[in-house]
Write an enzyme that holds these catalytic residues in place. Structure first.
Site: not given
Ligand SMILES: [Zn+2]
Length: 671
Positions: A511-512, A515, A518, A540, A655
């Protein structure tokens, strides 16, 4: 916070209007030589700084942090003066907002070199210098946004383009930058009467102080608790090996820290209920004064919203969001709550039955209640029993270095990039790793990802991605590349074992990294619009979409390598069982997310000062109503909820909100 909190993006745009700058090659100062004063930034601090070519210097001293802050402020003042000296008829995009856009691009390195260290520096003196300097900078900056004369120049530029004195702007981002600056100045209260401007300044300064203190308390906390070996029955030997040993009541004992890995080790494995309860009490009874800081912050936010004519802070914030208003958010949360509660009820009943069986077996009294400190423990046992999922067994297949390698390889394939780890001594701690990212086809450089993976004293204690440099286009058309840092708290390696990740942590890691990728892949003209600077209730979504990959059999195969024999992958039957747990306890865990969303919305929708008298009681009541599990008595979860001072105020619902988009994107694109 519950461990299910989805890690946050720390968006640097929120607390300041300034953007971050260029780094093509990083200098190789030795991090060990922190006392040495002759480093890149310090040399330049003495001389004139060319902000557009400034490189990060992570071995900067406290003194240099203060000095650098002063130089940035001076530099900004010269740009302000340049704009102010422009005759009205010469005001255009290029002579006003264009200059600011360029300045914002170029001072990123200096600003992040000042403010990032409060979260990551191993040296307290530097963290303090960083906190104080960024606080001072924010105050200076807030003041600038109240400068009516600058606003008038920007207004003029807008007019001059509109009435043909200058050509209309062609580039979409230029148009947007001009409008956004104009709006931002307007919103900063310039239309307000003198009296209100004075009030606004006062409120904003106090708000800045309150949130800074809140964060400082979190980072500086050094609470530990000593448990004897017998109190820690059930907790893994591997974990204890990494803890400091001591003696208590003549018995062998361990010093337990309050970081995520320690907390989870106790919550999930300590057989003695008293131990889990004590750990949870120590953990959640910290930060009482932070609740007061937060209350002060919400009161101030209300006062500021009122000055702008909004009845609540949430109505002020939400008008520019996808969700638009508080009613939409509350309906969204309420709807989810109603749908999930029956599921959660079943989940709780199953855990209670298990607790009854186990306590009876052990000849212990059964109190008929699923206490908060029971949840992780029985949940873990149920996973092992029902799904034959043993986290410790799964963990052995996810040594962090192998996962890192595979994860990057996966992103390389999907996105046609190339990631190369390089040795870099100019980092803020020796644990930090540096990965260069290139375009696979063109070999063009894309940017840098730093990985700061393990907990340590004084470090930011959640999981987050920080934008250190948002990429942008230079005047000659070449690009300045993005730099991002992942700041995490995974279990540290011990002398006998590497850091092993449970599946949840693999998901978080993915997930991190999502980011940061992205951020790196976005190409904009201005840093202002780069990467993670998108609507907060959407930011998110890309990462949440990428999480789905961690539940695909072939991906799990790829990511896994047994730490004792890397050729051994996660066996098929284990993968199958693991995938079955994807929605395991999603009732309870999502109800916690809904609880956080409701709390955030409640305290940011007050219409009068101190309308909600007792924030702790509010939490207790809402938790009882929504999750139906009692909160720990006299605890302060709102004191350790940094989203609410870190830019997610009236935004936590985002979220869950963006999860609905991510599910959409995943199933339409990849399924
Ligand atoms: Zn996040």
């Amino acid at each position: 916070m519950n461990k299910d909190v989805i890690p946050s993006v720390k968006n640097s745009l929120i607390s300041e209007r300034f953007q971050y700058s260029n780094i093509e090659k990083i200098l190789n100062e030795d991090i060990q030589e922190v006392e040495v004063e002759t480093t890149a930034v310090s040399d330049e601090v003495e001389e004139d700084i060319d902000f557009s070519n400034l490189k990060f210097n992570w071995s900067i001293t406290a003194e240099q942090v203060y000095a650098l802050k002063d130089r940035v402020i001076e530099y900004i003042k010269t740009i302000d003066n340049q704009v102010l000296a422009t005759p009205d008829e010469e005001c255009s995009f290029d002579t006003t907002v264009g200059l600011y856009g360029k300045m914002d691009n170029e001072i990123q390195v200096a600003l992040r070199n000042i403010d990032f260290l409060q979260d990551v520096s191993p040296i307290k003196e530097i963290r303090d210098a960083s906190t104080e300097s960024s606080q001072e900078f924010d105050e200076f900056n807030l003041e600038r946004w109240k400068n009516k004369k600058i606003f008038e120049k920007i207004e003029k530029a807008r007019e001059n383009h509109a009435n043909g004195l200058f050509l209309p702007l062609k580039h979409e981002e230029d148009k947007k930058l001009l409008e956004d600056y104009y709006e931002a100045y307007r919103k900063s209260g310039l239309d307000l009467p003198e009296e209100d401007i004075k009030k606004l300044k006062e409120y904003q300064k106090k708000l800045n102080d309150a949130t800074t203190e809140y964060n400082r308390a979190l980072v500086e906390d050094t609470t530990t608790h000593i448990f004897t070996k017998s109190e820690l029955e059930g907790v893994s030997e591997d974990f204890l090996e990494g803890c400091e040993k001591t003696v208590k009541d003549g018995e062998e004992a361990y010093v337990i820290l309050m970081d995520y890995p320690s907390r989870d080790a106790i919550y999930e494995y300590a057989i003695k209920e008293e131990t889990r309860k004590t750990m949870m009490e120590v953990y959640t009874k910290r930060f009482a004064s932070n609740v007061d800081q937060l209350k002060e912050a919400t009161n101030l936010r209300l006062k500021i919203a009122n000055l702008f004519g909004y009845p609540t802070h949430s109505s002020y914030v939400l008008k520019d969001k996808m969700a638009q208003n508080q009613t939409n958010v509350l309906e969204f949360l309420e709807d989810l709550k109603v749908k999930l509660q029956p599921l959660a009820k079943k989940e709780i009943q199953t855990l209670l039955d298990l607790k009854k069986n186990i306590t009876t077996e052990l000849n212990q009294p059964y109190d008929g209640v699923l206490n908060k400190w029971d949840y992780s423990y029985y949940s873990r046992i149920l996973l092992e029993k029902e799904y034959s999922i043993n986290q410790e067994e799964i963990q052995e297949y996810f040594p962090i270095d192998e996962v890192t390698k595979e994860m990057f390889a996966l992103y390389e394939e999907i996105l046609s990039i190339k990631c190369i780890e390089v040795e870099d001594k100019n980092v803020w701690h020796p644990d930090v790793r540096h990965i260069d990212v290139y375009d696979k086809e063109t070999n063009n450089y894309i940017g840098v990802i730093y990985l700061d993976l393990y907990p340590r004293d004084g470090k930011y204690n959640h999981y987050a991605s920080f934008s250190l440099v948002c990429g942008y286009e230079k005047e000659d058309g070449s690009r300045v590349h993005s730099i991002g840092a992942m700041v995490c708290n995974f279990t540290k390696p011990t002398p006998s074992k590497p850091s092993l990740l449970i599946h949840d942590e693999v998901v978080t890691y993915f997930h991190e990294l999502g980011h940061l990728i992205h951020q790196l892949l976005s190409e904009t003209k201005w840093a202002e619009y780069n990467g993670l600077n998108v609507e907060q209730d959407f930011v998110e979504a890309p990462s949440q979409m990428l999480e789905n990959w961690c539940w695909e059999p072939e991906i799990l195969k790829r990511l896994s390598h047994h730490y004792k024999d890397v050729s051994k992958r996660l066996p098929d039957d284990l993968i199958e069982r693991l995938i079955k747990t994807k929605t395991y306890h999603s009732g309870i865990s999502n109800l916690y997310q809904i609880l956080y969303g409701f709390i955030d919305m409640s305290i940011h929708s007050i219409k009068t000062i101190n309308e909600i008298d007792d924030y702790n009681k509010l939490w207790d009541d809402l938790q009882r109503e929504i999750v139906t599990i009692e909160n720990v008595k006299d605890s302060y979860p709102l004191g350790n909820f940094n989203h609410l001072v870190g830019g997610y105020d009236a935004g936590y619902y985002g979220y869950l909100w963006s999860q609905s988009y991510s599910a959409d994107m995943y199933f339409s694109e990849f399924k």
